[in-house]
Design an enzyme around this catalytic site. Structure first.
Site, PDB file in Angstrom:
ATOM      1  N   ASP A   1       2.111  -7.261   1.535  1.00 50.61           N
ATOM      2  CA  ASP A   1       2.036  -7.109   2.997  1.00 50.61           C
ATOM      3  C   ASP A   1       0.601  -7.142   3.498  1.00 50.61           C
ATOM      4  OD1 ASP A   1       1.634  -4.656   1.575  1.00 50.61           O
ATOM      5  OD2 ASP A   1       1.844  -3.533   3.442  1.00 50.61           O
TER       6      ASP A   1
ATOM      7  N   LYS B   1       5.746  -4.131   6.644  1.00 55.13           N
ATOM      8  CA  LYS B   1       4.635  -3.249   7.043  1.00 55.13           C
ATOM      9  C   LYS B   1       4.631  -3.212   8.567  1.00 55.13           C
ATOM     10  CE  LYS B   1      -0.253  -4.234   7.713  1.00 55.13           C
ATOM     11  NZ  LYS B   1      -1.086  -3.098   7.374  1.00 55.13           N
TER      12      LYS B   1
ATOM     13  N   GLU C   1       2.923   6.222   3.363  1.00 53.70           N
ATOM     14  CA  GLU C   1       1.778   5.896   2.496  1.00 53.70           C
ATOM     15  C   GLU C   1       0.495   6.581   2.969  1.00 53.70           C
ATOM     16  OE1 GLU C   1       0.662   1.741   2.319  1.00 53.70           O
ATOM     17  OE2 GLU C   1      -0.673   2.068   0.634  1.00 53.70           O
TER      18      GLU C   1
ATOM     19  N   THR D   1      -6.957  -9.063   5.258  1.00 49.63           N
ATOM     20  CA  THR D   1      -6.930  -8.695   3.837  1.00 49.63           C
ATOM     21  C   THR D   1      -6.531  -9.877   2.963  1.00 49.63           C
ATOM     22  OG1 THR D   1      -6.343  -6.444   4.474  1.00 49.63           O
ATOM     23  CG2 THR D   1      -6.005  -7.025   2.174  1.00 49.63           C
TER      24      THR D   1
ATOM     25  N   GLY E   1      -4.596   0.802  -5.253  1.00 52.25           N
ATOM     26  CA  GLY E   1      -5.800   1.256  -4.553  1.00 52.25           C
ATOM     27  C   GLY E   1      -7.144   0.825  -5.121  1.00 52.25           C
ATOM     28  N   GLY E   2      -7.186  -0.265  -5.881  1.00 46.99           N
ATOM     29  CA  GLY E   2      -8.464  -0.711  -6.455  1.00 46.99           C
ATOM     30  C   GLY E   2      -8.543  -0.467  -7.950  1.00 46.99           C
TER      31      GLY E   2
ATOM     32  N   ARG F   1      -2.588  -5.259  -5.358  1.00 47.81           N
ATOM     33  CA  ARG F   1      -3.556  -5.940  -6.225  1.00 47.81           C
ATOM     34  C   ARG F   1      -3.204  -5.846  -7.709  1.00 47.81           C
ATOM     35  NH1 ARG F   1      -8.325  -2.831  -3.279  1.00 47.81           N
ATOM     36  NH2 ARG F   1      -6.505  -1.581  -2.732  1.00 47.81           N
TER      37      ARG F   1
ATOM     38  N   LYS G   1       4.493   6.855  -0.989  1.00 47.94           N
ATOM     39  CA  LYS G   1       3.593   5.905  -1.663  1.00 47.94           C
ATOM     40  C   LYS G   1       2.182   6.495  -1.665  1.00 47.94           C
ATOM     41  CE  LYS G   1       1.801   1.188  -1.383  1.00 47.94           C
ATOM     42  NZ  LYS G   1       2.108  -0.220  -1.154  1.00 47.94           N
TER      43      LYS G   1
END
Ligand code: 5MM
Length: 340
Positions: free
Chosen positions: A25, A98, A178, A30, A262-263, A292, A220
């Site tokens: 989403d 989203k 989230e 992004t 989150g990375g 990701r 989330k």
């Protein structure tokens, strides 16, 4: 079906102890950043092709029970003209959407953020439902510093998540809640755990005050990890800190916790999820809702070439399979890179 029956059916289709959620989403800004990493321009056709390839990955429905789409994707079709939400549903993957409209600074709370998009939400949800969406997602973002999140930031963000979730449930749409505690910075794992626990306590207090039925939502959250500028913690430590805080703050009525990545890198996120499930202390399903950490290998394999669609699908399926194993506590890093 009544609204309650709709919510119950969606939870039953999404929470089965062995599958997770694909977060696809990314908003326009992004996805452009993600495409930049492979030198591909973010045109509508490139986004359609890439997301269509992801959703039509054969066998994806064995490991993925839901996909979060961006508004644009909900109205797009595959090469044969089938709407992408239908392509997803045909695989046994529930389409979701989203619905937040991005974020900005929270006035009165320097360093904190707040998310936009509540106005007209019920009407938007009705139109998304007509296009096939059965669940929604809203993200609030919490930067970490010695003074953030502030008390106002904690309260205001929790209130937004609860108001959004209550509107969703009144429309028969399952809300994914989230609260993302950012990994950016040099904070310790103890500080990350402290912030996450505080955030979750405030969020569940607000959900309770707004009458949100916990049985019909999905959380989330972030995992408790050290900030990105610090050395990584071993998966067992991430799992212990995360589980301790979850058990203190998240009611057992919540059916599923689907972590964001989150990375974290793909292998790191999978190892951490596996360690969490190996603790065997959870009253909730512990699953994934990675963006990701599921897509990075697929994006690299695709590289913007239509001939690479099958390679991208293979990379996605492999990550989804490994995360399915992590849900069972059966992942091992020796499985990385294997073709079976
Ligand atoms: C935190 O981001 C969510 C999970 O993705 P990662 O596993 O990569 O962290 C993700 O669903 C995110 O909310 C969406 O990509 C939308 O983000 P933007 O920034 O485009 O609103």
């Amino acid at each position: 079906m009544s609204v309650s029956e709709d919510l119950q059916a969606t939870i039953a289709d999404m929470v089965d102890g062995r599958r997770g959620i694909l977060a696809a989403d990314e908003s326009s800004g992004t996805i452009a950043k993600r495409f930049d990493t492979i030198g591909v321009e973010s045109t509508e056709e490139n986004r359609r092709f890439y997301r269509s390839a992801l959703l039509s990955t054969e066998g994806l429905g064995d490991y993925v029970s839901g996909v979060i789409l961006f508004e644009e994707t909900l109205g797009q079709t595959d090469d044969s003209g089938t709407p992408l939400p239908k392509v997803s549903a045909a695989q046994g993957i529930v389409p979701g959407i989203k619905v937040d409209k991005g974020k900005g600074p929270l006035p009165g709370a320097p360093g904190d953020m707040i998310t936009y998009g509540l106005d007209g939400l019920a009407e938007r949800l009705d139109s998304y439902r007509e296009l096939g969406a059965r669940f929604a997602k809203w993200r609030e973002v919490y930067p970490v510093s010695p003074t953030n999140p502030t008390p106002l930031g904690l309260t205001a963000n929790a209130e937004m998540l609860a108001r959004y979730a209550a509107v969703c449930q009144s429309c028969g749409v399952v809300p994914i809640v989230e609260p993302e505690v950012l990994i950016d910075g040099d904070h310790s794992i103890e500080r990350s755990a402290q912030v996450n626990e505080h955030v979750w306590q405030k969020v569940f207090d607000a959900l309770h005050r707004h009458g949100v039925q916990l049985e019909f939502m999905i959380l989330k959250p972030s995992m408790a990890t050290p900030g990105k500028a610090c050395a990584k913690a071993p998966p067992e430590q991430v799992a212990e800190y995360t589980m301790r805080c979850l058990r203190r703050a998240v009611p057992a009525a919540v059916p599923s916790i689907n972590f964001l990545s989150g990375g974290q890198g793909p292998e790191e996120a999978t190892a951490n999820l596996n360690a969490l499930n190996q603790l065997w202390q959870a009253p909730w399903q512990l699953s994934f809702s990675f963006g990701r950490a599921l897509q990075e290998p697929a994006l690299a394999a695709w590289a913007g070439e239509s001939a690479n669609g099958p390679a991208a699908q293979k990379a996605l399926l492999q990550r989804a399979h490994l995360n399915h194993l992590a849900m069972l506590g059966e992942y091992d890093e020796s499985l990385e890179g294997r073709d079976d």
